[in-house]
Write a protein that holds these residues in place. Structure first.
Motif, PDB file in Angstrom:
ATOM      1  N   UNK A 118     -18.524  -7.732 -14.160  1.00  0.00           N
ATOM      2  CA  UNK A 118     -18.111  -6.921 -15.320  1.00  0.00           C
ATOM      3  C   UNK A 118     -16.707  -6.342 -15.150  1.00  0.00           C
ATOM      4  N   UNK A 119     -16.103  -6.599 -13.982  1.00  0.00           N
ATOM      5  CA  UNK A 119     -14.742  -6.130 -13.723  1.00  0.00           C
ATOM      6  C   UNK A 119     -13.882  -7.303 -13.230  1.00  0.00           C
ATOM      7  N   UNK A 120     -13.594  -8.254 -14.108  1.00  0.00           N
ATOM      8  CA  UNK A 120     -12.874  -9.469 -13.691  1.00  0.00           C
ATOM      9  C   UNK A 120     -11.464  -9.198 -13.171  1.00  0.00           C
ATOM     10  N   UNK A 121     -10.933  -8.010 -13.419  1.00  0.00           N
ATOM     11  CA  UNK A 121      -9.586  -7.693 -12.928  1.00  0.00           C
ATOM     12  C   UNK A 121      -9.576  -7.364 -11.435  1.00  0.00           C
ATOM     13  N   UNK A 122     -10.755  -7.183 -10.843  1.00  0.00           N
ATOM     14  CA  UNK A 122     -10.843  -6.809  -9.420  1.00  0.00           C
ATOM     15  C   UNK A 122     -10.951  -8.068  -8.559  1.00  0.00           C
ATOM     16  N   UNK A 123     -10.084  -8.158  -7.567  1.00  0.00           N
ATOM     17  CA  UNK A 123     -10.106  -9.274  -6.621  1.00  0.00           C
ATOM     18  C   UNK A 123     -10.897  -8.855  -5.383  1.00  0.00           C
ATOM     19  N   UNK A 124     -11.854  -9.684  -4.965  1.00  0.00           N
ATOM     20  CA  UNK A 124     -12.696  -9.403  -3.810  1.00  0.00           C
ATOM     21  C   UNK A 124     -12.108 -10.080  -2.584  1.00  0.00           C
ATOM     22  N   UNK A 125     -11.888  -9.308  -1.517  1.00  0.00           N
ATOM     23  CA  UNK A 125     -11.222  -9.810  -0.322  1.00  0.00           C
ATOM     24  C   UNK A 125     -12.108  -9.560   0.894  1.00  0.00           C
ATOM     25  N   UNK A 126     -12.422 -10.616   1.635  1.00  0.00           N
ATOM     26  CA  UNK A 126     -13.282 -10.501   2.805  1.00  0.00           C
ATOM     27  C   UNK A 126     -12.545  -9.853   3.974  1.00  0.00           C
ATOM     28  N   UNK A 127     -13.278  -9.010   4.720  1.00  0.00           N
ATOM     29  CA  UNK A 127     -12.733  -8.362   5.907  1.00  0.00           C
ATOM     30  C   UNK A 127     -13.768  -8.460   7.026  1.00  0.00           C
ATOM     31  N   UNK A 128     -13.443  -7.914   8.193  1.00  0.00           N
ATOM     32  CA  UNK A 128     -14.330  -8.059   9.340  1.00  0.00           C
ATOM     33  C   UNK A 128     -15.481  -7.065   9.359  1.00  0.00           C
ATOM     34  N   UNK A 129     -15.375  -5.958   8.608  1.00  0.00           N
ATOM     35  CA  UNK A 129     -16.405  -4.934   8.705  1.00  0.00           C
ATOM     36  C   UNK A 129     -16.362  -4.036   7.468  1.00  0.00           C
ATOM     37  N   UNK A 130     -17.535  -3.597   7.017  1.00  0.00           N
ATOM     38  CA  UNK A 130     -17.605  -2.731   5.839  1.00  0.00           C
ATOM     39  C   UNK A 130     -16.931  -1.387   6.093  1.00  0.00           C
ATOM     40  N   UNK A 131     -17.343  -0.718   7.174  1.00  0.00           N
ATOM     41  CA  UNK A 131     -16.804   0.618   7.455  1.00  0.00           C
ATOM     42  C   UNK A 131     -15.319   0.574   7.792  1.00  0.00           C
ATOM     43  N   UNK A 132     -14.884  -0.477   8.491  1.00  0.00           N
ATOM     44  CA  UNK A 132     -13.463  -0.594   8.828  1.00  0.00           C
ATOM     45  C   UNK A 132     -12.619  -0.727   7.559  1.00  0.00           C
ATOM     46  N   UNK A 133     -13.147  -1.412   6.554  1.00  0.00           N
ATOM     47  CA  UNK A 133     -12.434  -1.527   5.283  1.00  0.00           C
ATOM     48  C   UNK A 133     -12.213  -0.145   4.680  1.00  0.00           C
ATOM     49  N   UNK A 134     -13.238   0.690   4.737  1.00  0.00           N
ATOM     50  CA  UNK A 134     -13.123   2.056   4.216  1.00  0.00           C
ATOM     51  C   UNK A 134     -12.133   2.865   5.050  1.00  0.00           C
ATOM     52  N   UNK A 135     -12.215   2.727   6.374  1.00  0.00           N
ATOM     53  CA  UNK A 135     -11.322   3.468   7.258  1.00  0.00           C
ATOM     54  C   UNK A 135      -9.863   3.081   7.032  1.00  0.00           C
ATOM     55  N   UNK A 136      -9.608   1.789   6.826  1.00  0.00           N
ATOM     56  CA  UNK A 136      -8.230   1.315   6.617  1.00  0.00           C
ATOM     57  C   UNK A 136      -7.629   1.902   5.341  1.00  0.00           C
ATOM     58  N   UNK A 137      -8.432   1.971   4.281  1.00  0.00           N
ATOM     59  CA  UNK A 137      -7.956   2.539   3.020  1.00  0.00           C
ATOM     60  C   UNK A 137      -7.569   4.005   3.208  1.00  0.00           C
ATOM     61  N   UNK A 138      -8.422   4.739   3.909  1.00  0.00           N
ATOM     62  CA  UNK A 138      -8.158   6.168   4.139  1.00  0.00           C
ATOM     63  C   UNK A 138      -6.934   6.359   5.026  1.00  0.00           C
ATOM     64  N   UNK A 139      -6.855   5.588   6.111  1.00  0.00           N
ATOM     65  CA  UNK A 139      -5.759   5.764   7.062  1.00  0.00           C
ATOM     66  C   UNK A 139      -4.401   5.401   6.458  1.00  0.00           C
ATOM     67  N   UNK A 140      -4.386   4.350   5.650  1.00  0.00           N
ATOM     68  CA  UNK A 140      -3.125   3.861   5.081  1.00  0.00           C
ATOM     69  C   UNK A 140      -2.833   4.435   3.699  1.00  0.00           C
ATOM     70  N   UNK A 141      -3.770   5.225   3.152  1.00  0.00           N
ATOM     71  CA  UNK A 141      -3.569   5.826   1.847  1.00  0.00           C
ATOM     72  C   UNK A 141      -3.403   4.821   0.730  1.00  0.00           C
ATOM     73  N   UNK A 142      -4.191   3.761   0.758  1.00  0.00           N
ATOM     74  CA  UNK A 142      -4.050   2.682  -0.224  1.00  0.00           C
ATOM     75  C   UNK A 142      -4.631   3.086  -1.589  1.00  0.00           C
ATOM     76  N   UNK A 143      -3.773   3.187  -2.572  1.00  0.00           N
ATOM     77  CA  UNK A 143      -4.233   3.395  -3.940  1.00  0.00           C
ATOM     78  C   UNK A 143      -4.593   2.047  -4.562  1.00  0.00           C
ATOM     79  N   UNK A 144      -5.400   2.102  -5.614  1.00  0.00           N
ATOM     80  CA  UNK A 144      -5.817   0.910  -6.368  1.00  0.00           C
ATOM     81  C   UNK A 144      -6.583  -0.088  -5.500  1.00  0.00           C
ATOM     82  N   UNK A 145      -7.142   0.389  -4.391  1.00  0.00           N
ATOM     83  CA  UNK A 145      -7.893  -0.468  -3.473  1.00  0.00           C
ATOM     84  C   UNK A 145      -9.224   0.181  -3.151  1.00  0.00           C
TER      85      UNK A 145
END
Length: 273
Positions: A118-145
């Motif tokens: 229902x959100x075709x504008x969102x691109x899904x990108x595989x990473x090595x770990x669920x929690x690490x993905x969350x940690x990376x966003x917080x640490x790097x301050x990634x907006x729109x991610x």
């Protein structure tokens, strides 16, 4: 002093949630990149215990983990079932419409693809770990991610959950095993056992073994076979048994002993459900 528990994954992952469910929140975790590192950490005494996923109601059994239990000779001392709830999260103050890409482990993405249709504008990108993905966003301050991870990860890394429980199959549970030599399970509490064995190439032998388990009123909750490296067409059978009477269970084990080879009790413990 906090107990150090080895987990597969990083701080905030589902393994840590399972560890907290069993041990309580007052623990430290030893982050391990893979499941064998759990056992290496125990061997080196870097951790006192370990929590290891063994099967999932959607994805099935994690077959290599049975082999690791057998290889390192560690005893199972308990189990815990955790509902795997996948959540979409991002830095605070954003809406789903603001998100352009979402990162997570391939399994989490596979379990949530239906939601993202229902959100075709969102691109899904595989990473090595669920929690690490969350940690990376917080640490790097990634907006729109965004990230797909546990509620625990959102709490630990200061992210805002945009949508809870986005997994397609809501009855999604993972069974985790507790491997901890310091735990003593008293006989009166034991109502489950995990065993492994091989059987000779004789007609009807496996059927005989299963009939004995049934005769002694043992509930076979899991049976899994794995090939034995270096031995063509020979297999280890990994079996989980539940029972109400420990004496009947021991009688059944004595009865099947002449029919099996290389039998090993991998753990006698209390079932969590």
């Amino acid at each position: 002093m906090k107990k150090k528990i080895a987990i597969q994954g990083v701080h905030g992952c589902f393994h840590e949630q399972a560890a907290r469910l069993y041990y309580g929140d007052d623990i430290d975790v030893l982050e391990c990149l893979n499941f064998e590192d759990l056992f290496v950490g125990l061997e080196r005494k870097e951790a006192e215990g370990a929590v290891m996923a063994i099967e999932n109601t959607v994805a099935g059994g994690l077959l290599p983990n049975y082999a690791l239990l057998h290889k390192y000779g560690k005893q199972i001392k308990g189990e815990v079932f955790l509902r795997i709830q996948q959540n979409l999260m991002a830095l605070p103050g954003q809406r789903i419409e603001d998100i352009r890409e979402v990162h997570s482990h391939y399994m989490a993405i596979a379990q949530t693809r239906e939601f993202f249709k229902q959100f075709p504008h969102i691109r899904l990108i595989e990473s090595e770990d669920t929690a690490k993905s969350a940690a990376d966003i917080a640490r790097e301050g990634r907006m729109h991610t965004g990230a797909i991870a546990s509620v625990l990860a959102a709490e630990l890394f200061g992210l805002e959950v945009l949508q809870e429980s986005i997994e397609t199959h809501k009855q999604n549970f993972t069974r985790f095993l507790i491997v901890d030599d310091r735990i003593e399970v008293v006989e009166n509490d034991i109502n489950k056992s995990s065993i492994c064995f091989t059987i000779p190439h004789k007609k009807g032998r496996l059927s005989q073994i299963l009939s004995i388990f049934a005769f002694y009123d043992l509930n076979l909750t899991k049976i899994q076979s794995l090939p034995i490296p270096g031995k063509e067409w020979q297999y280890f059978f990994y079996v989980d048994l539940k029972f109400d009477d420990y004496a009947h269970y021991r009688e059944a084990m004595n009865a099947v002993s002449p029919l099996v080879e290389d039998v090993k009790i991998m753990g006698e413990y209390k079932s969590c459900c």
